[in-house]
Design a protein around this motif. Structure first.
Motif, mmCIF file in Angstrom:
data_model
loop_
_atom_site.group_PDB
_atom_site.id
_atom_site.type_symbol
_atom_site.label_atom_id
_atom_site.label_comp_id
_atom_site.label_asym_id
_atom_site.label_seq_id
_atom_site.Cartn_x
_atom_site.Cartn_y
_atom_site.Cartn_z
ATOM 1 N N VAL A 10 3.457 -7.028 65.620
ATOM 2 C CA VAL A 10 4.185 -8.072 64.899
ATOM 3 C C VAL A 10 5.647 -7.661 64.665
ATOM 4 O O VAL A 10 6.521 -8.514 64.549
ATOM 5 N N ASP A 11 5.926 -6.349 64.622
ATOM 6 C CA ASP A 11 7.330 -5.912 64.525
ATOM 7 C C ASP A 11 8.101 -6.327 65.774
ATOM 8 O O ASP A 11 9.252 -6.766 65.690
ATOM 9 N N PHE A 12 7.452 -6.169 66.930
ATOM 10 C CA PHE A 12 8.095 -6.632 68.161
ATOM 11 C C PHE A 12 8.360 -8.130 68.077
ATOM 12 O O PHE A 12 9.390 -8.629 68.529
ATOM 13 N N TYR A 13 7.404 -8.847 67.484
ATOM 14 C CA TYR A 13 7.545 -10.302 67.328
ATOM 15 C C TYR A 13 8.737 -10.626 66.431
ATOM 16 O O TYR A 13 9.623 -11.388 66.808
ATOM 17 N N THR A 14 8.776 -10.010 65.231
ATOM 18 C CA THR A 14 9.833 -10.391 64.289
ATOM 19 C C THR A 14 11.204 -9.983 64.817
ATOM 20 O O THR A 14 12.154 -10.769 64.774
ATOM 21 N N THR B 16 9.996 -9.132 58.293
ATOM 22 C CA THR B 16 10.407 -7.780 58.683
ATOM 23 C C THR B 16 10.501 -6.889 57.446
ATOM 24 O O THR B 16 10.038 -5.746 57.455
ATOM 25 N N PHE B 17 11.107 -7.430 56.376
ATOM 26 C CA PHE B 17 11.230 -6.643 55.143
ATOM 27 C C PHE B 17 9.847 -6.286 54.600
ATOM 28 O O PHE B 17 9.603 -5.158 54.197
ATOM 29 N N ASP B 18 8.933 -7.279 54.597
ATOM 30 C CA ASP B 18 7.576 -7.018 54.126
ATOM 31 C C ASP B 18 6.926 -5.895 54.924
ATOM 32 O O ASP B 18 6.312 -4.995 54.372
ATOM 33 N N PRO C 251 -1.461 -13.549 55.411
ATOM 34 C CA PRO C 251 -1.339 -12.096 55.454
ATOM 35 C C PRO C 251 -1.803 -11.447 56.754
ATOM 36 O O PRO C 251 -1.675 -10.235 56.887
ATOM 37 N N LEU C 252 -2.346 -12.256 57.713
ATOM 38 C CA LEU C 252 -2.836 -11.633 58.943
ATOM 39 C C LEU C 252 -1.718 -10.873 59.657
ATOM 40 O O LEU C 252 -1.952 -9.861 60.310
ATOM 41 N N SER C 253 -0.488 -11.359 59.536
ATOM 42 C CA SER C 253 0.623 -10.702 60.223
ATOM 43 C C SER C 253 1.262 -9.610 59.365
ATOM 44 O O SER C 253 2.254 -9.015 59.773
ATOM 45 N N SER C 254 0.705 -9.357 58.190
ATOM 46 C CA SER C 254 1.293 -8.320 57.336
ATOM 47 C C SER C 254 0.877 -6.938 57.822
ATOM 48 O O SER C 254 -0.055 -6.799 58.615
ATOM 49 N N ALA C 255 1.572 -5.939 57.324
ATOM 50 C CA ALA C 255 1.291 -4.571 57.770
ATOM 51 C C ALA C 255 -0.138 -4.162 57.419
ATOM 52 O O ALA C 255 -0.746 -3.331 58.087
ATOM 53 N N ALA C 256 -0.710 -4.780 56.375
ATOM 54 C CA ALA C 256 -2.053 -4.394 55.959
ATOM 55 C C ALA C 256 -3.114 -4.830 56.967
ATOM 56 O O ALA C 256 -4.121 -4.152 57.150
#
Lengths: 629, 350
Positions: free
Chosen positions: A152-156, A219-221, A140-145
């Motif tokens: 991470v959006d740039f990453y995905t 990305t969807f998450d 979950p480290l890469s999640s929006a939370a």
């Protein structure tokens, strides 16, 4: 015979934007890959400055996490892969006696999507924070939370767009190698670099869809509020690890197999001997690719998959040592009994062998799951994969670039400077990464911004940083070499190393636009060598001189990629609140996304509806000189 | 024959240096190469086996490479063409078979060790159970058999097997005490990991978080303190004793309202943040600011560390969730008072 089409010729920058020539696309890949490689290198140097001494405060923890994430991501996806693609594009059609790749338009599209994906990813540095969850982006480290910036959006989204280019490129090479080999070139007569390109492309075809799916889910998450990786809502973060590594492990072979191919070309040429055990090399390559898909969970021994899974993945991983060992000994015995010349290219190639063996044996050590509980996520692992990727792949790329530079640009790189590059880079590399094995065993975990003093980490980290600077010096010498060489006249002969064995050395350096005036007839393995030994100066043609069909230059691939780039940016900021109401309207209602997609689909429609037959080069216009200077 | 001996003579010192290097590396309380317990010992034995195999491979490859590169250089005036050898079936079979053999030699003990270490001890009556919960950026240790919870310092009795059950409260972390055992990830509920180790000797061992978990990943350290069974029993009792609050009633009130809403001492307070019972006697403040102790050169007095932490928690551990005491309205004097109280709050069990 020929259609009387008028040819639209572009000049200057427009020539590069519209080109569909595989040789020019190779140069574009090389420039863009080199640019990103430079960025990744600077990030590496900053990391090593930070870790030079304990409790250093050169960068903040946040910036450090961004640096390690971007260093890994940039080097893998935007640095070395495009340079591999550059060499493949420059060499493979020539090695198989083809006039271009199977789909020149798609080839250009692959480059531009890669470039715009890479640019998008790196824009994160100036647009509010780079990705910071590691290049593996574990949830979950890469999640929006837990990763609240757009990093991470740039990453995905950046990787999604860049990955599109890679997938396109891989499919294109598969089609090219399957359908466009010169008459007489059976599979078992293909040069080794073409073979590894072929297998690499097959791995890309199977591995990249996995990361594509993973990035879509993430990305969807993050952007659309889905729960694929959120435990509280029925998701599972370990799922991401499986998806990532079922791509990520084959990715390692996507990187290293082309290097194997390059070494298999350079060593025979400069030993004046044919490759030892050609057929076992081919089957070893196929076996490595196959096993590469079977071992992803060895990255997850400590995730807790259970004893049976750990045991099976341990054994399957160790098995990769067998085909790899075959390759190593075949290279050594190619040199046995030969006449070895130590050109810069060959220095890198012979330097590759022991260095890669080092990376290989630590790989086998890592495969032992109980021992991996100690190695995993430490500097031992960092040392291992840098031995493979830098000591293997980057040395291979340097060998390949020195070797094929005259073919690509018509000028031979300075041998003296090349040797300086080799020694500084090689010594710097060993200094940097050898000591890291010990740091890991002594308890230094990876991805830490700093460490307490008095843990016996200080001296080895200092040594490692000094080595990194020396590697930087090596790369700078290489750049100087390029600049100096570019100012020299184009005077490289067809076969500058005099012992060229494959088809690319039969045509001028650089090759004319159409590569081969007449498609050559291949009469055995190492086709050109065979003709030379038979006393012939050039290849026997397989066809009469005639009009050559060429694809038209077009800006559409560029436009399509710009469209995807705009759509990506629009999606990323679709939930943001801006100060300007206008911005809110166009972003929050997905108007930017729609505009971007309209541009892309519009260009696609144009491509489909407008029937472009290309053009022809008539025999009287076919001069023997290289088309580009 | 003579020549082979020459080669061996050159390689032997290399081997000696290498094994010296291996055994002389790192601190006893931290290095995986100086194991202090049976699990880490088994893992080191596997490493040694694999290193030995790999060194043999390296020596063979390097020797062939060196020989080839020296013997088969192209000499001036050499114009005749070398023989174009296709390959050699026998040789190729040999270098397929030998690696396969080496892999089997390594694979057998690997599989044995996987199953030996993978035993689930959570239902073993003789084992001490510990539930590890990782947080950004601290470690929580619960002992279900004794109904106590502590943080950052994991106290264990020597010789006993400790059966761990690992989970995380937020992102993934990895629980690692190199000198006692390899690491194991802490996953969210549903995929709990279990493993075990034991420490035969008394001592303090350094533990780390090995999985990138955010900004203060590097500072998420903990200690494993192995004490005798008697000391451990006394520690358990001391942990269960009623809370000791500051003597100054005004300070006690401040401490209760500001700190105990998240932290716990003894029977009072909440579970959201690290348990503070006996905090003054721990090895470090916030896991990273080492406290002075006997026989150790590093570390500052616990009071200094406590003050440094309480005056500005963000500068010590970037991104941690503790609100700055100042922002809670505590004055410098009150912070110092609480620091002093906490620094003196020690459990007598050793």
């Amino acid at each position: 015979m020929a259609h009387a089409h008028s040819v639209k010729r572009y000049r200057g920058l427009m020539d590069w934007i519209t080109t569909v020539d595989h040789k020019k696309i190779a140069v574009l890949y090389l420039i863009a890959g080199g640019f990103f490689f430079g960025i990744g290198g600077i990030e590496a140097i900053l990391i090593r400055i930070q870790l030079m001494k304990p409790m250093n405060t050169f960068v903040s923890a946040q910036v450090f996490n961004e640096l390690i994430t971007m260093h890994g991501t940039t080097m893998i996806f935007l640095g070395v892969m495009p340079i591999i693609f550059a060499i493949m594009n420059a060499v493979v059609p020539l090695q198989i006696g083809a006039r271009d790749v199977a789909f020149p338009f798609v080839n250009a599209l692959g480059f531009w999507t890669f470039l715009f994906g890479g640019l998008l990813l790196n824009l994160s540095w100036v647009m509010g924070g780079a990705p910071d969850a590691g290049w593996t982006a574990y949830t979950p480290l890469s999640s929006a939370a837990y990763s609240e910036s757009h990093g991470v959006d740039f990453y995905t989204i950046g990787l999604q767009i860049a990955g599109l280019g890679t997938l396109i490129g891989g499919i294109n090479f598969l089609a090219t190698i399957i359908t466009m080999r010169a008459p007489g070139m059976s599979y078992m007569r293909m040069p080794m670099f073409t073979w590894t390109t072929f297998i690499t492309s097959a791995i890309i075809l199977f591995a990249f869809p996995a990361i594509t799916v993973g990035l879509v889910l993430l990305t969807f998450d993050r952007i659309l509020g889905a729960n694929f990786f959120d435990v509280a809502n029925g998701g599972n973060p370990v799922l991401w690890q499986h998806i990532f590594w079922i791509f990520g492990h084959p990715e390692v072979y996507i990187l290293i197999l082309p290097a194997f191919g390059i070494i298999s070309e350079v060593i025979p040429t400069f030993s004046r001997k044919r490759l030892f055990g050609y057929s076992s090399m081919v089957f070893a390559t196929i076996l490595i690719a196959f096993l590469g898909f079977m071992v992803w969970a060895h990255h997850m021994f400590t995730t807790g998959l259970g004893n049976v899974a750990n045991a099976l993945f341990s054994i399957s991983t160790m098995l990769i040592a067998v085909p790899t060992g075959i390759k190593i000994f075949n290279w050594l015995f190619t040199m046995w009994g030969g006449q070895i010349r130590f050109t810069a290219a060959n220095l890198f190639a012979v330097g590759f062998v022991p260095t890669f063996v080092m990376g290989g044996v630590t790989g086998v050590m890592l495969a032992s799951a109980p021992a991996d509980f100690q190695f995993h996520d430490t500097y031992f692992v960092v040392a291992h994969f840098h031995y493979v990727i830098v000591g293997g792949l980057v040395l291979g790329l340097f060998a390949g670039l020195h070797y094929w530079w005259p073919k690509m640009f018509g000028r031979i790189l300075s041998e003296t400077l090349g040797k300086w590059t080799f020694w500084t880079f090689m010594i710097g590399f060993q200094l940097t990464f050898f000591v890291q094995h010990f740091l890991g065993l002594m308890g230094m975990q990876r991805r830490i911004v700093t460490y307490l003093p008095n843990q016996d980490f200080d001296l080895l980290n200092l040594v490692s940083s000094i080595g990194a600077f020396l590697m930087g010096v090596g790369v700078i010498i290489f750049l100087i070499n390029i600049v100096i060489t570019t100012r020299k006249p184009v005077d490289a002969p067809n076969d500058p190393w005099e012992d060229g064995r494959t088809l690319e050395w039969t045509i001028p350096s650089p090759p004319p636009e159409y590569n081969f005036k007449q498609t050559p007839l291949v009469r055995g393995i190492d086709a050109y060598w065979k003709e030379k030994m038979a006393g012939n100066k050039e290849m026997t043609p397989a066809e009469p001189v005639g009009s050559i069909h060429m694809p038209s230059a077009t800006p559409l691939p560029f436009v399509m990629s710009v469209g995807i780039f705009i759509a990506g940016l629009g999606l990323m900021f679709s939930k943001d609140k801006f100060e300007l109401e206008f911005m809110n309207i166009i972003f929050n209602n997905y108007i930017v996304v729609i505009i971007g997609l309209l541009i892309t689909f519009g260009a696609m429609a144009l491509r489909s509806l407008y029937d472009d037959h290309g053009w022809h080069i008539e025999p009287e216009d076919q001069d023997e000189k290289g088309a580009r200077t | 024959m003579m020549k082979q001996w020459q080669v061996a003579k050159r390689i032997l010192p290399l081997l000696a240096v290498f094994s010296l290097l291996l055994s002389a590396c790192g601190r006893e309380d931290l290095s995986a190469m100086k194991p202090q317990g049976p699990v880490a010992q088994d893992q080191l034995d596997l490493m040694k086996l694999s290193i030995a195999i790999m060194i043999v491979v390296l020596i063979i490859v390097f020797a062939i490479a060196a020989y080839v590169l020296i013997r088969f250089r192209r000499r001036a005036g050499q114009t005749e063409m070398p023989e174009q050898v296709e390959g050699n079936f026998k040789l190729e079979v040999i270098w397929t078979a030998i690696p396969l053999l080496l892999v089997i030699i390594l694979a057998v003990p690997t599989v044995q060790t996987i199953f030996a270490h993978g035993e689930d001890l959570t239902n073993d009556k003789n084992a001490v159970k510990v539930q590890v919960t990782s947080h950004q950026y601290w470690w929580e240790f619960t002992y279900p058999q004794y109904d106590i919870t502590t943080a950052q310092d994991l106290i264990i009795p020597t010789g006993k097997k400790i059966a761990f059950e690992l989970k995380t409260a937020d992102v993934l972390h990895s629980f690692w005490v190199p000198s006692l055992a390899g690491k194991m990830d802490t996953n969210p509920d549903g995929t709990l990991n279990k493993f075990s180790f034991s420490a035969p000797n008394e001592g303090v061992y350094r533990g780390k978080c090995a999985e990138l978990c955010g900004r203060s990943h590097a500072f998420m350290e903990f200690k494993v303190k192995a004490v005798s069974q008697e000391s451990f029993d006394r520690w358990v009792n001391a942990m269960k004793a009623p809370a000791v609050l500051p003597e100054d009633t005004q300070l006690a009130e401040k401490f209760k309202t500001n700190c105990l809403s998240c932290h716990a001492v003894g029977d009072q307070g909440g579970p959201a943040a690290p348990n503070l019972t006996g905090i003054g006697g721990k090895e470090a403040v916030a896991g990273i600011l080492l406290n002075q102790r006997e026989g150790q050169e590093e570390g500052k007095p616990v009071l200094d560390n406590m003050k440094e932490w309480l005056h500005d928690p963000q500068s010590v551990k970037e991104g941690n969730t503790m609100p700055s005491p100042k922002s809670l309205g505590l004055t410098d004097e009150e912070i110092d008072g609480i620091a002093e109280y906490l620094a003196n709050y020690k459990l007598d069990y050793e």
